[in-house]
Motif scaffolding. Structure first.
Motif, PDB file in Angstrom:
ATOM      1  N   GLU A   1     -10.939   1.076  22.609  1.00  0.00           N
ATOM      2  CA  GLU A   1     -10.114   0.776  23.392  1.00  0.00           C
ATOM      3  C   GLU A   1      -8.631   0.133  22.393  1.00  0.00           C
ATOM      4  O   GLU A   1      -7.388   1.025  23.183  1.00  0.00           O
ATOM      5  CB  GLU A   1      -9.860  -0.158  24.136  1.00  0.00           C
ATOM      6  N   LYS A   2      -8.660   0.653  21.391  1.00  0.00           N
ATOM      7  CA  LYS A   2      -7.379   0.764  20.219  1.00  0.00           C
ATOM      8  C   LYS A   2      -7.693   2.396  19.687  1.00  0.00           C
ATOM      9  O   LYS A   2      -6.196   2.528  19.067  1.00  0.00           O
ATOM     10  CB  LYS A   2      -7.869  -0.742  18.928  1.00  0.00           C
ATOM     11  N   LEU A   3      -7.697   3.326  19.381  1.00  0.00           N
ATOM     12  CA  LEU A   3      -7.261   4.544  19.052  1.00  0.00           C
ATOM     13  C   LEU A   3      -5.817   4.678  19.469  1.00  0.00           C
ATOM     14  O   LEU A   3      -5.576   4.433  21.114  1.00  0.00           O
ATOM     15  CB  LEU A   3      -8.311   5.729  20.341  1.00  0.00           C
ATOM     16  N   PRO A   4      -5.580   5.182  18.568  1.00  0.00           N
ATOM     17  CA  PRO A   4      -5.693   5.755  17.955  1.00  0.00           C
ATOM     18  C   PRO A   4      -5.398   5.158  16.642  1.00  0.00           C
ATOM     19  O   PRO A   4      -4.588   4.272  16.813  1.00  0.00           O
ATOM     20  CB  PRO A   4      -4.675   7.638  17.403  1.00  0.00           C
ATOM     21  N   ILE A   5      -5.945   4.672  15.298  1.00  0.00           N
ATOM     22  CA  ILE A   5      -6.000   3.852  14.673  1.00  0.00           C
ATOM     23  C   ILE A   5      -5.464   4.328  12.995  1.00  0.00           C
ATOM     24  O   ILE A   5      -6.237   5.452  12.966  1.00  0.00           O
ATOM     25  CB  ILE A   5      -7.250   2.597  14.415  1.00  0.00           C
ATOM     26  N   ALA A   6      -4.425   4.245  12.766  1.00  0.00           N
ATOM     27  CA  ALA A   6      -4.162   4.852  11.115  1.00  0.00           C
ATOM     28  C   ALA A   6      -4.175   4.029  10.055  1.00  0.00           C
ATOM     29  O   ALA A   6      -3.850   2.827  10.125  1.00  0.00           O
ATOM     30  CB  ALA A   6      -2.791   5.672  11.518  1.00  0.00           C
ATOM     31  N   TYR A   7      -4.478   4.726   9.041  1.00  0.00           N
ATOM     32  CA  TYR A   7      -4.794   3.632   7.661  1.00  0.00           C
ATOM     33  C   TYR A   7      -4.275   4.512   6.648  1.00  0.00           C
ATOM     34  O   TYR A   7      -4.646   5.684   6.864  1.00  0.00           O
ATOM     35  CB  TYR A   7      -5.569   3.130   7.507  1.00  0.00           C
ATOM     36  N   SER A   8      -4.003   4.379   5.398  1.00  0.00           N
ATOM     37  CA  SER A   8      -3.640   5.138   4.490  1.00  0.00           C
ATOM     38  C   SER A   8      -4.610   4.952   3.289  1.00  0.00           C
ATOM     39  O   SER A   8      -4.485   3.504   3.156  1.00  0.00           O
ATOM     40  CB  SER A   8      -2.496   5.288   4.287  1.00  0.00           C
ATOM     41  N   VAL A   9      -4.713   5.119   2.704  1.00  0.00           N
ATOM     42  CA  VAL A   9      -6.142   5.302   0.812  1.00  0.00           C
ATOM     43  C   VAL A   9      -5.679   6.224   0.257  1.00  0.00           C
ATOM     44  O   VAL A   9      -4.601   7.537   0.472  1.00  0.00           O
ATOM     45  CB  VAL A   9      -7.514   5.552   1.245  1.00  0.00           C
ATOM     46  N   HIS A  10      -5.295   4.800  -0.958  1.00  0.00           N
ATOM     47  CA  HIS A  10      -4.957   6.137  -2.121  1.00  0.00           C
ATOM     48  C   HIS A  10      -5.972   5.900  -3.478  1.00  0.00           C
ATOM     49  O   HIS A  10      -6.268   4.598  -3.380  1.00  0.00           O
ATOM     50  CB  HIS A  10      -3.410   6.044  -2.603  1.00  0.00           C
ATOM     51  N   VAL A  11      -6.104   6.124  -4.080  1.00  0.00           N
ATOM     52  CA  VAL A  11      -6.429   5.971  -5.722  1.00  0.00           C
ATOM     53  C   VAL A  11      -5.342   4.955  -6.396  1.00  0.00           C
ATOM     54  O   VAL A  11      -3.541   5.237  -6.232  1.00  0.00           O
ATOM     55  CB  VAL A  11      -6.838   7.284  -6.533  1.00  0.00           C
ATOM     56  N   THR A  12      -5.880   4.322  -7.051  1.00  0.00           N
ATOM     57  CA  THR A  12      -4.675   3.192  -7.631  1.00  0.00           C
ATOM     58  C   THR A  12      -4.243   4.038  -8.329  1.00  0.00           C
ATOM     59  O   THR A  12      -2.646   3.504  -9.235  1.00  0.00           O
ATOM     60  CB  THR A  12      -5.643   1.923  -8.056  1.00  0.00           C
ATOM     61  N   GLU A  13      -4.407   4.763  -9.591  1.00  0.00           N
ATOM     62  CA  GLU A  13      -3.991   5.109 -10.641  1.00  0.00           C
ATOM     63  C   GLU A  13      -2.751   6.403  -9.941  1.00  0.00           C
ATOM     64  O   GLU A  13      -1.650   7.202 -10.494  1.00  0.00           O
ATOM     65  CB  GLU A  13      -4.955   6.153 -11.593  1.00  0.00           C
ATOM     66  N   ARG A  14      -2.746   6.719  -8.845  1.00  0.00           N
ATOM     67  CA  ARG A  14      -2.136   7.763  -8.364  1.00  0.00           C
ATOM     68  C   ARG A  14      -1.437   7.758  -6.760  1.00  0.00           C
ATOM     69  O   ARG A  14      -1.626   8.286  -5.587  1.00  0.00           O
ATOM     70  CB  ARG A  14      -2.557   9.521  -8.001  1.00  0.00           C
ATOM     71  N   PRO A  15      -0.630   6.243  -6.393  1.00  0.00           N
ATOM     72  CA  PRO A  15      -0.519   5.692  -5.038  1.00  0.00           C
ATOM     73  C   PRO A  15       0.515   7.094  -4.693  1.00  0.00           C
ATOM     74  O   PRO A  15       0.565   6.440  -2.963  1.00  0.00           O
ATOM     75  CB  PRO A  15       0.681   4.312  -5.435  1.00  0.00           C
ATOM     76  N   GLU A  16       0.996   7.741  -5.420  1.00  0.00           N
ATOM     77  CA  GLU A  16       2.210   8.565  -4.338  1.00  0.00           C
ATOM     78  C   GLU A  16       1.177   9.655  -4.003  1.00  0.00           C
ATOM     79  O   GLU A  16       1.703   9.876  -3.052  1.00  0.00           O
ATOM     80  CB  GLU A  16       3.094   9.512  -5.660  1.00  0.00           C
ATOM     81  N   LEU A  17       0.116   9.896  -3.436  1.00  0.00           N
ATOM     82  CA  LEU A  17      -0.790  10.684  -3.142  1.00  0.00           C
ATOM     83  C   LEU A  17      -1.615   9.797  -1.945  1.00  0.00           C
ATOM     84  O   LEU A  17      -2.948  10.698  -1.915  1.00  0.00           O
ATOM     85  CB  LEU A  17      -2.103  11.354  -4.168  1.00  0.00           C
ATOM     86  N   ALA A  18      -1.136   9.256  -1.709  1.00  0.00           N
ATOM     87  CA  ALA A  18      -1.556   8.522  -0.047  1.00  0.00           C
ATOM     88  C   ALA A  18      -1.685   9.197   1.058  1.00  0.00           C
ATOM     89  O   ALA A  18      -1.523  10.105   0.867  1.00  0.00           O
ATOM     90  CB  ALA A  18      -0.800   7.576   0.297  1.00  0.00           C
ATOM     91  N   VAL A  19      -2.984   9.417   1.874  1.00  0.00           N
ATOM     92  CA  VAL A  19      -3.593  10.296   2.524  1.00  0.00           C
ATOM     93  C   VAL A  19      -3.611   9.137   3.141  1.00  0.00           C
ATOM     94  O   VAL A  19      -4.549   8.330   3.865  1.00  0.00           O
ATOM     95  CB  VAL A  19      -5.466  10.903   1.901  1.00  0.00           C
ATOM     96  N   TRP A  20      -2.950   9.670   5.124  1.00  0.00           N
ATOM     97  CA  TRP A  20      -3.408   8.800   5.894  1.00  0.00           C
ATOM     98  C   TRP A  20      -4.208   9.534   6.686  1.00  0.00           C
ATOM     99  O   TRP A  20      -4.482  10.670   6.828  1.00  0.00           O
ATOM    100  CB  TRP A  20      -1.966   9.210   6.472  1.00  0.00           C
ATOM    101  N   THR A  21      -4.962   8.880   7.650  1.00  0.00           N
ATOM    102  CA  THR A  21      -6.189   9.068   8.453  1.00  0.00           C
ATOM    103  C   THR A  21      -6.108   8.396   9.494  1.00  0.00           C
ATOM    104  O   THR A  21      -5.355   7.061   9.897  1.00  0.00           O
ATOM    105  CB  THR A  21      -7.432   8.480   7.915  1.00  0.00           C
TER     106      THR A  21
END
Length: 121
Positions: free
Chosen positions: A101-121
Motif C-alpha cells: 500500500e506504500k508503493l512506490p518506495i524510492a531509495y538511493s544506494v552508493h558505495v562509500t568511496e564513490r558517493p557521487e555514483l548513487a543509484v536510485w531504486t
C-alpha cells in the motif's frame, strides 16, 4: 573492501513497523536455530508457507544486513545498512510484500568511496 551506505525512511504506523521487525527477528532466529518458525501473523502477509517464502525472498542463508528503528513520535521507520553489506536483492522484494500500500518506495544506494555514483531504486 567497499561498503554500501543505505538509509531509508518510511512513514508508517507502529503496527506496520512491527511487520519488518517480525521478519528481522525470524531471520535472526533461523540463524541460531535452522528449524525456527516465523510468527503466525506473518502468514497473513506471506501465506501458509511463510517460512519458505520469507527465506526465499531474503536469500537465506545470506544475512539481510539491514537494521531498523521506529520513531513513534514522527511515525517513521528508518532502515539502514548494517556492516556496509545490505542484501540489496532482498530489500525491494521484502518491502513490496510488507508494504504494497506504500508503493512506490524510492531509495538511493552508493558505495562509500564513490558517493557521487548513487543509484536510485
Amino acid at each position: 573492501m567497499s561498503s554500501i551506505k543505505l538509509t531509508l525512511e518510511l512513514a508508517c504506523t507502529s503496527e506496520e513497523a512491527a511487520r519488518f521487525a517480525a521478519v528481522e527477528l525470524f531471520l535472526a532466529e533461523v540463524g541460531e536455530d535452522a528449524e525456527a518458525e516465523p510468527p503466525a501473523e506473518l502468514d497473513a502477509i506471506f501465506g501458509a508457507r511463510s517460512r519458505e517464502t520469507i527465506l526465499g525472498l531474503a536469500g537465506h542463508p545470506q544475512p539481510l544486513g539491514i537494521t531498523f528503528r521506529y520513531g513513534q513520535d514522527r511515525g517513521v521507520m528508518t532502515l539502514a545498512a548494517a556492516g556496509g553489506t545490505p542484501n540489496l536483492a532482498a530489500l525491494p522484494v521484502l518491502l513490496l510484500w510488507l508494504y504494497p500500500e506504500k508503493l512506490p518506495i524510492a531509495y538511493s544506494v552508493h558505495v562509500t568511496e564513490r558517493p557521487e555514483l548513487a543509484v536510485w531504486t
